[in-house]
Design a protein around this motif. Structure first.
Motif, PDB file in Angstrom:
ATOM      1  N   LYS A   1       1.669   7.590  -6.371  1.00 42.07           N
ATOM      2  CA  LYS A   1       0.739   8.624  -6.849  1.00 42.07           C
ATOM      3  C   LYS A   1      -0.344   8.033  -7.738  1.00 42.07           C
ATOM      4  O   LYS A   1      -1.522   8.355  -7.590  1.00 42.07           O
ATOM      5  CB  LYS A   1       1.503   9.720  -7.604  1.00 42.07           C
ATOM      6  N   ARG A   2       0.049   7.169  -8.678  1.00 44.34           N
ATOM      7  CA  ARG A   2      -0.920   6.587  -9.611  1.00 44.34           C
ATOM      8  C   ARG A   2      -1.936   5.690  -8.917  1.00 44.34           C
ATOM      9  O   ARG A   2      -3.055   5.538  -9.377  1.00 44.34           O
ATOM     10  CB  ARG A   2      -0.205   5.796 -10.707  1.00 44.34           C
ATOM     11  N   HIS A   3      -1.540   5.069  -7.810  1.00 48.32           N
ATOM     12  CA  HIS A   3      -2.426   4.122  -7.121  1.00 48.32           C
ATOM     13  C   HIS A   3      -3.012   4.678  -5.822  1.00 48.32           C
ATOM     14  O   HIS A   3      -3.687   3.948  -5.099  1.00 48.32           O
ATOM     15  CB  HIS A   3      -1.675   2.811  -6.851  1.00 48.32           C
ATOM     16  N   GLY A   4      -2.750   5.940  -5.547  1.00 52.80           N
ATOM     17  CA  GLY A   4      -3.320   6.560  -4.356  1.00 52.80           C
ATOM     18  C   GLY A   4      -2.785   5.995  -3.050  1.00 52.80           C
ATOM     19  O   GLY A   4      -3.510   5.890  -2.062  1.00 52.80           O
ATOM     20  N   VAL A   5      -1.514   5.616  -3.038  1.00 55.91           N
ATOM     21  CA  VAL A   5      -0.877   5.071  -1.839  1.00 55.91           C
ATOM     22  C   VAL A   5      -0.157   6.223  -1.132  1.00 55.91           C
ATOM     23  O   VAL A   5       0.662   6.905  -1.741  1.00 55.91           O
ATOM     24  CB  VAL A   5       0.119   3.944  -2.204  1.00 55.91           C
ATOM     25  N   PRO A   6      -0.448   6.441   0.152  1.00 49.46           N
ATOM     26  CA  PRO A   6       0.086   7.627   0.828  1.00 49.46           C
ATOM     27  C   PRO A   6       1.600   7.660   1.062  1.00 49.46           C
ATOM     28  O   PRO A   6       2.179   8.735   1.138  1.00 49.46           O
ATOM     29  CB  PRO A   6      -0.652   7.652   2.170  1.00 49.46           C
ATOM     30  N   LYS A   7       2.259   6.502   1.171  1.00 53.92           N
ATOM     31  CA  LYS A   7       3.694   6.492   1.484  1.00 53.92           C
ATOM     32  C   LYS A   7       4.468   5.690   0.452  1.00 53.92           C
ATOM     33  O   LYS A   7       3.973   4.698  -0.083  1.00 53.92           O
ATOM     34  CB  LYS A   7       3.939   5.865   2.857  1.00 53.92           C
ATOM     35  N   PHE A   8       5.703   6.096   0.228  1.00 48.19           N
ATOM     36  CA  PHE A   8       6.588   5.330  -0.645  1.00 48.19           C
ATOM     37  C   PHE A   8       8.003   5.371  -0.074  1.00 48.19           C
ATOM     38  O   PHE A   8       8.385   6.320   0.612  1.00 48.19           O
ATOM     39  CB  PHE A   8       6.562   5.860  -2.090  1.00 48.19           C
ATOM     40  N   TYR A   9       8.741   4.311  -0.340  1.00 48.51           N
ATOM     41  CA  TYR A   9      10.108   4.174   0.161  1.00 48.51           C
ATOM     42  C   TYR A   9      11.019   3.653  -0.940  1.00 48.51           C
ATOM     43  O   TYR A   9      10.559   2.994  -1.874  1.00 48.51           O
ATOM     44  CB  TYR A   9      10.157   3.181   1.331  1.00 48.51           C
ATOM     45  N   SER A  10      12.320   3.883  -0.775  1.00 50.08           N
ATOM     46  CA  SER A  10      13.307   3.292  -1.678  1.00 50.08           C
ATOM     47  C   SER A  10      14.134   2.227  -0.959  1.00 50.08           C
ATOM     48  O   SER A  10      14.983   1.591  -1.566  1.00 50.08           O
ATOM     49  CB  SER A  10      14.226   4.371  -2.262  1.00 50.08           C
ATOM     50  N   LYS A  11      13.879   2.035   0.334  1.00 51.90           N
ATOM     51  CA  LYS A  11      14.582   1.008   1.107  1.00 51.90           C
ATOM     52  C   LYS A  11      13.554   0.139   1.822  1.00 51.90           C
ATOM     53  O   LYS A  11      12.683   0.634   2.552  1.00 51.90           O
ATOM     54  CB  LYS A  11      15.505   1.647   2.139  1.00 51.90           C
TER      55      LYS A  11
END
Length: 186
Positions: free
Chosen positions: A53-63
């Motif tokens: 969210k802070r860097h404007g990245v559309p996807k995030f994962y925990s794996k």
């Protein structure tokens, strides 16, 4: 190694979005022409989401496996502690994607060689984030050497100095192990 031309922009995913990616490496992946940072991974999902969210990245994962398998991620930057570089890099090579690994490449020559060979066998690019050689002070020293401005380099003496590691002696007593620290340490 690989003369394949990749589609543009090259869509990157970062494994390990900690301190090193906050300022040094994360923003350049977003600001470099023909690069796009589209996914980040951190084991702590809340922290991964916050970073995204802070860097404007559309996807995030925990794996890491999920980021690597994402068909929209073209290449992977590994910014985790060095003892995990080989593990993740071999996964990236198996997935058939280019990779950039934060320095040092791996804790040992053997691990580095295994990584190198995995990418070479698949004809994939593997990079290590040794950016310092392009810093102005290092370029100036190279210029002096190349021009002979400092004479012929005949010898280089280098000494890596680290403070003595704290020695902890384990003394077994009836109550179990007891840590004994050297006197005068504190």
């Amino acid at each position: 190694m690989n003369n394949t031309s990749y589609k543009k922009p090259l869509r990157w995913g970062i494994i390990g979005c900690g301190a090193v990616t906050e300022v040094k490496s994360g923003p350049p992946y977003q600001q470099t022409k023909d690069f796009e940072l589209i996914a980040v991974m951190r084991r702590d999902e809340e922290k991964a989401e916050d970073y995204a969210k802070r860097h404007g990245v559309p996807k995030f994962y925990s794996k890491a496996e999920d980021l690597i398998a994402d068909p929209e991620v073209d290449a992977v930057y590994i910014a985790t502690p060095p003892d995990t570089h080989k593990h993740y890099a071999l996964m990236v090579a198996k997935a058939g994607k280019p990779c950039c690994v934060e320095k040092p490449m791996a804790p040992s020559y053997v691990d580095s060689l295994e990584m190198y060979n995995a990418f070479k066998e698949r004809n994939l690019p593997l990079f290590v984030a040794y950016y310092r050689r392009s810093l102005p002070r290092f370029l100036k020293i190279k210029e002096w050497i190349d021009n002979g401005d400092i004479g012929e380099v005949r010898h280089i003496r280098w000494h890596l100095s680290k403070p003595q590691v704290l020695k902890i002696l384990i003394k077994h007593t009836i109550g179990g192990p007891m840590l004994k620290l050297p006197q005068g340490l504190f």
